[in-house]
Scaffold this motif. Sequence first.
Motif, PDB file in Angstrom:
ATOM      1  N   LEU A   1       0.831  -1.197   0.000  1.00  0.00           N
ATOM      2  CA  LEU A   1       0.000   0.000   0.000  1.00  0.00           C
ATOM      3  C   LEU A   1       0.874   1.258   0.000  1.00  0.00           C
ATOM      4  O   LEU A   1       1.606   1.501   0.955  1.00  0.00           O
ATOM      5  N   PRO A   2       0.815   2.082  -1.046  1.00  0.00           N
ATOM      6  CA  PRO A   2       1.548   3.350  -1.029  1.00  0.00           C
ATOM      7  C   PRO A   2       1.003   4.249   0.079  1.00  0.00           C
ATOM      8  O   PRO A   2      -0.183   4.178   0.426  1.00  0.00           O
ATOM      9  N   ALA A   3       1.837   5.090   0.634  1.00  0.00           N
ATOM     10  CA  ALA A   3       1.423   5.954   1.737  1.00  0.00           C
ATOM     11  C   ALA A   3       0.257   6.853   1.345  1.00  0.00           C
ATOM     12  O   ALA A   3      -0.604   7.169   2.175  1.00  0.00           O
ATOM     13  N   HIS A   4       0.196   7.262   0.063  1.00  0.00           N
ATOM     14  CA  HIS A   4      -0.850   8.198  -0.367  1.00  0.00           C
ATOM     15  C   HIS A   4      -2.190   7.523  -0.609  1.00  0.00           C
ATOM     16  O   HIS A   4      -3.200   8.201  -0.809  1.00  0.00           O
ATOM     17  N   CYS A   5      -2.246   6.191  -0.603  1.00  0.00           N
ATOM     18  CA  CYS A   5      -3.474   5.464  -0.946  1.00  0.00           C
ATOM     19  C   CYS A   5      -4.443   5.462   0.241  1.00  0.00           C
ATOM     20  O   CYS A   5      -4.113   4.974   1.327  1.00  0.00           O
TER      21      CYS A   5
ATOM     22  N   ARG B   1      -7.738  -2.255  14.758  1.00  0.00           N
ATOM     23  CA  ARG B   1      -7.275  -3.577  14.338  1.00  0.00           C
ATOM     24  C   ARG B   1      -7.091  -3.630  12.827  1.00  0.00           C
ATOM     25  O   ARG B   1      -6.129  -4.212  12.321  1.00  0.00           O
ATOM     26  N   LEU B   2      -8.012  -3.011  12.093  1.00  0.00           N
ATOM     27  CA  LEU B   2      -7.909  -2.974  10.639  1.00  0.00           C
ATOM     28  C   LEU B   2      -6.629  -2.252  10.208  1.00  0.00           C
ATOM     29  O   LEU B   2      -5.902  -2.729   9.331  1.00  0.00           O
ATOM     30  N   ALA B   3      -6.356  -1.109  10.831  1.00  0.00           N
ATOM     31  CA  ALA B   3      -5.132  -0.370  10.508  1.00  0.00           C
ATOM     32  C   ALA B   3      -3.892  -1.193  10.820  1.00  0.00           C
ATOM     33  O   ALA B   3      -2.906  -1.171  10.069  1.00  0.00           O
ATOM     34  N   GLN B   4      -3.958  -1.940  11.917  1.00  0.00           N
ATOM     35  CA  GLN B   4      -2.826  -2.791  12.290  1.00  0.00           C
ATOM     36  C   GLN B   4      -2.626  -3.916  11.284  1.00  0.00           C
ATOM     37  O   GLN B   4      -1.495  -4.221  10.884  1.00  0.00           O
ATOM     38  N   LEU B   5      -3.719  -4.539  10.847  1.00  0.00           N
ATOM     39  CA  LEU B   5      -3.630  -5.630   9.875  1.00  0.00           C
ATOM     40  C   LEU B   5      -3.053  -5.144   8.550  1.00  0.00           C
ATOM     41  O   LEU B   5      -2.294  -5.852   7.884  1.00  0.00           O
ATOM     42  N   LEU B   6      -3.406  -3.915   8.175  1.00  0.00           N
ATOM     43  CA  LEU B   6      -2.928  -3.360   6.914  1.00  0.00           C
ATOM     44  C   LEU B   6      -1.533  -2.752   7.030  1.00  0.00           C
ATOM     45  O   LEU B   6      -0.848  -2.573   6.022  1.00  0.00           O
TER      46      LEU B   6
ATOM     47  N   HIS C   1      -1.123   0.323   7.920  1.00  0.00           N
ATOM     48  CA  HIS C   1      -1.435   1.537   7.153  1.00  0.00           C
ATOM     49  C   HIS C   1      -2.309   2.437   8.016  1.00  0.00           C
ATOM     50  O   HIS C   1      -3.261   1.965   8.636  1.00  0.00           O
ATOM     51  N   SER C   2      -2.011   3.737   8.056  1.00  0.00           N
ATOM     52  CA  SER C   2      -2.782   4.645   8.909  1.00  0.00           C
ATOM     53  C   SER C   2      -3.804   5.471   8.139  1.00  0.00           C
ATOM     54  O   SER C   2      -4.621   6.166   8.734  1.00  0.00           O
ATOM     55  N   PHE C   3      -3.756   5.405   6.801  1.00  0.00           N
ATOM     56  CA  PHE C   3      -4.651   6.208   5.969  1.00  0.00           C
ATOM     57  C   PHE C   3      -5.876   5.375   5.638  1.00  0.00           C
ATOM     58  O   PHE C   3      -6.056   4.896   4.514  1.00  0.00           O
ATOM     59  N   VAL C   4      -6.738   5.182   6.651  1.00  0.00           N
ATOM     60  CA  VAL C   4      -7.857   4.247   6.546  1.00  0.00           C
ATOM     61  C   VAL C   4      -9.136   4.903   7.051  1.00  0.00           C
ATOM     62  O   VAL C   4      -9.136   5.561   8.098  1.00  0.00           O
TER      63      VAL C   4
END
Length: 336
Positions: A151-155, A168-173, A175-178
Motif C-alpha cells: 500500500l503506497p502511503a498516499h493510498c 485492528r484494521l489499521a494494524q492488519l494493513l 497503514h494509517s490512511f484508513v
Amino acid sequence: MDLTVNLVSLGFEAGLGGSERGLVGLRGRWAGLTVCGCGHAAFLCRLAALLREKFPVHSSNKSHHPALKIGILGGGNIGKQLTKVLLTVPGLKPSNISISTKRPETLKEFSNRGVECYFDNCRLALWSDVLFLCVLPSHLPRVCAELHTHLPAHCLVYSFTTAVPLPRLAQLLGHSFVIRPQYIFDACDSAQLWLCHNQVTTALQDKEVLTASCPLSMCGGLSLNQMWVSAVLYSLLNMCTANGLGSIQTIQLLNELFQSNPSSETFTSLSFVNSSCASKLSTSEPFPWIILTDTQTKQTPLSSFLFGSKALQDCISAMYYNTFSGMSSEKIQMKD
C-alpha cells in the motif's frame, strides 16, 4: 410495466408466518446500508476528484495521473453496487476505475464499459489513490496480509467491512490512511423507505431517499458516526500533503472547494491542527500527515470547527445532493 407491483399477495412478506414478520425490518436495514454505504463512498470520490482538478500542474508528485484512480477490491454484491454508483457520478470515468476479484470474467458489464477487471490485489493497491475493501469479514485478514507491504502511503483505504474494529484494521494493513464508516441502527419504523427501489442508482435519484442518506442528517432507521465527515475532510488534507502542497495553498484549495457563498466561514490552519502545530507551519510547508484512525475515534480541531459551523454543514450537504443530481437516465440503465 410490471402488473404485479401493487399485488400484496405476490409480495415477499405474503409468505411469512407471524414469527417471521419481525425480521422483515432487517431487509430494510440491509438495503439502507447498501444505499448509504455506496452513496457515501461515491461522495468521497467526488470530493477527491474535484480537489485533484484544482491541483497545480507543477505539483511535486508528478508521477501520479491527475485523474483520481479508484480501486475496488472484491466483485461481489457490494463491489458491483459501488461500481454502478461510481459510474453515474459526474467526472468519474470508467478508465479511472479498476476491480480486482477472483472471477473477473463475471464482470463483463463493467469491462465492456471500460472498467479494467482482473485478479491481482497487490497490483490494484499499488495503482489506486482510493482503495475500497468490499470483501467478507472472513476474507479480510488474508486480504490485509496480502496488501500489508504493497500500500503506497498516499493510498486511502476505505473499508466496507465493519466487523473488524478500526484500530485492528489499521494494524492488519500496516497503514494509517484508513476510513471505516460506522453505521448505527436506530429504533425506527421507516426502514421500509430503503425498499422503494431495487437499484441503488435509482434509489439515489429519489429525493426522499437521498435526503435520508445525507451523511450529516441521516434518518430512516440509520445514522452515521459523525466523525466520518471529519475523516473525509482530513483525507482531503492528506491528499494535498501527499502532493507536496504548502499549508497556505492547501487551505486555499479547500476553501475554494467548500465555499458555497462569500459569507460562509473559511478554513484556517487552526481548523485542522492545534495552535502549537499551526504556529510552527511556514506558508510553503505542507501540513503534517494526519492519522485518520485518530480522527475517527477522538475529538479534533476539525470536528469542533465542523459542528460549530452551520454554513459548512449546509455546504457539505448541498455538495452531497449535487453529486447525485447530475446522474443521467442513460447512465443508470445498468441492471442490478
